[in-house]
Design an enzyme around this catalytic site. Sequence first.
Site, mmCIF file in Angstrom:
data_model
loop_
_atom_site.group_PDB
_atom_site.id
_atom_site.type_symbol
_atom_site.label_atom_id
_atom_site.label_comp_id
_atom_site.label_asym_id
_atom_site.label_seq_id
_atom_site.Cartn_x
_atom_site.Cartn_y
_atom_site.Cartn_z
ATOM 1 C CB THR A 174 1.447 -5.365 -2.728
ATOM 2 O OG1 THR A 174 2.689 -6.039 -2.715
ATOM 3 C CG2 THR A 174 0.334 -6.331 -2.383
ATOM 4 N NE ARG A 202 8.619 -13.937 -3.862
ATOM 5 C CZ ARG A 202 7.994 -12.785 -3.579
ATOM 6 N NH1 ARG A 202 7.215 -12.218 -4.461
ATOM 7 N NH2 ARG A 202 8.126 -12.238 -2.402
ATOM 8 C CG ASP A 205 3.062 -11.007 1.713
ATOM 9 O OD1 ASP A 205 3.635 -10.652 0.650
ATOM 10 O OD2 ASP A 205 2.508 -10.206 2.480
ATOM 11 C CB THR A 225 2.347 -3.743 0.636
ATOM 12 O OG1 THR A 225 3.455 -3.429 -0.226
ATOM 13 C CG2 THR A 225 2.120 -2.590 1.583
ATOM 14 N N GLY A 226 4.929 -5.839 1.459
ATOM 15 C CA GLY A 226 6.283 -5.827 2.011
ATOM 16 C C GLY A 226 7.095 -6.970 1.490
#
Lengths: 308, 308
Positions: A174, A202, A205, A225-226
């Site tokens: 990201t 899909r 976030d 970012t995660g």
Amino acid sequence: MTNKIALAIHGGAGTILRSTMTPELQAQYEMVLQQALNAGYEILEAGGSSVDAVEAAVTSLEDFPLFNAGKGAVFNNIGGHEMDAAIMSGKDLKAGAVCGVSHVKNPVALARAIMDHSEHVVLCGQGAEQFAKLQSLVFEDDAYFYNEQRYQQWQEALKEDRVQLDHSDKKFGTVGAVAMDMNGDIAASTSTGGMTNKKFGRMGDSPVIGAGTYANNNTCAISCTGHGELFIRSVVAYDVSCLIEYKGLSLKQACDLVVYDKLVKIGGEGGLIAIDKLGNIEMPFNSEGMYRACRNNNGLTEIKIYKD
Amino acid sequence: MTNKIALAIHGGAGTILRSTMTPELQAQYEMVLQQALNAGYEILEAGGSSVDAVEAAVTSLEDFPLFNAGKGAVFNNIGGHEMDAAIMSGKDLKAGAVCGVSHVKNPVALARAIMDHSEHVVLCGQGAEQFAKLQSLVFEDDAYFYNEQRYQQWQEALKEDRVQLDHSDKKFGTVGAVAMDMNGDIAASTSTGGMTNKKFGRMGDSPVIGAGTYANNNTCAISCTGHGELFIRSVVAYDVSCLIEYKGLSLKQACDLVVYDKLVKIGGEGGLIAIDKLGNIEMPFNSEGMYRACRNNNGLTEIKIYKD
């Protein structure tokens, strides 16, 4: 006018191992982070808006093939590239987001066009691409998004029928930026290419206002970012904002609580970059590393990958 | 085990005028609200989970052609039906959401399948439909979703090239439910057919975790209905939760602040239904009316459309 300006950017967090990083590659990452930082910071220095600055910084990161966004977006299950992006202005809480678009060169520019020129906040898929065409945004063909390394990652993931993060090492690909301009207005933006071999449309976030991206002049601007699913369920970005607004925490306290405590407890690996209304910057992450950089006009300049 | 159970449902908020409502139509709406309330409440009475209860109630509302969700979904710009839905479990913060799906009979069932049987939270468009097929969910053809009144609304909107809410009177067509089961677990679900003549893959707040739908056993479960863009920018559902968790407000105080003050200030017309961890129910709305009903095992039963 505060005359204070500040900018922070990230290129994703995750298991970034020193053992697989060559000095040349590290220098390349650092150079690109520097370029993106410059692209946004120059706008702030010239008196431009924080919204323009985060868009410029994210555009620069999207154009670099080694980050998973824009040109560097990973392959999805059918060999295409589905990208998400969001941008939010803290001054008026205006926001634009796009999910699941292909062939749009800079998804952040589309998010910006949605914010500025539509009555909507989120547009998805082919509908979003139609809107991008009406807005005369730049489209690129498959060749532009082709990258041998990404292709190999996809082939490996296909063979094992698994969804994988954007590197063979576990990395949440990201990019994002947060900024404060001379007027004291803050903004945030995030862009991503999602997961290699991703199926079923899909959505992570990044384009979810409140989860991966949020900005509010009263509190803070955040780009995450995660592990997207856990960041969505935790409404991470707005959580940091509410901890400041309703609980009176400082930016650092709020970020630390969310990233090192709340997210860790549910296995939510990743990090975020944050700026508050005073121009303070935080860049916490609970993974091995996070590509990140920041600068303000009070002498701060930082470009880092690992904890140290 | 609290042995306390409670359920609230809504069928959308907006300008619902008494002048355009016949006694027969009102009786029909009330009957359908009663049926949906029964569908969810029976599950709670039998010791079932709040997640099952909200899914059953929303399924019942989706099957009724006069609400803009499922069978009653409005026509989009190309004469199709693009539906969104979400469900969240307050016990473990698990969530599932779907956006922009066509031909799926009950989008809430797909949101539930995503929550229970995928590693993701949000799936979009054709990818989500592929997942629905793998999950053996029920699909329906265009004839199932055809409705003469909706078709006329679309034709009018097409002529004037405008996006319109789901009734000729300004109504935010969404259905939703919140519940608390005997274990004290709470849950929320929301489903919508979006806006008539909607273009560009527009996504509203319903499937956005934290905006239109949120549930957390520590605070509350929320399902919203209103001007989606403003509800997204305000992260409405999680805002109510944070006002309870971080500021110590009661459910009523938090709902009133968000619906009657914060949303009104930005022109965010609509409402929400909410239940807290004690089983308290709130159903505030700042529009003319909101189709709503609730019941608990402490003697409360209510079915209403207007303020009164």
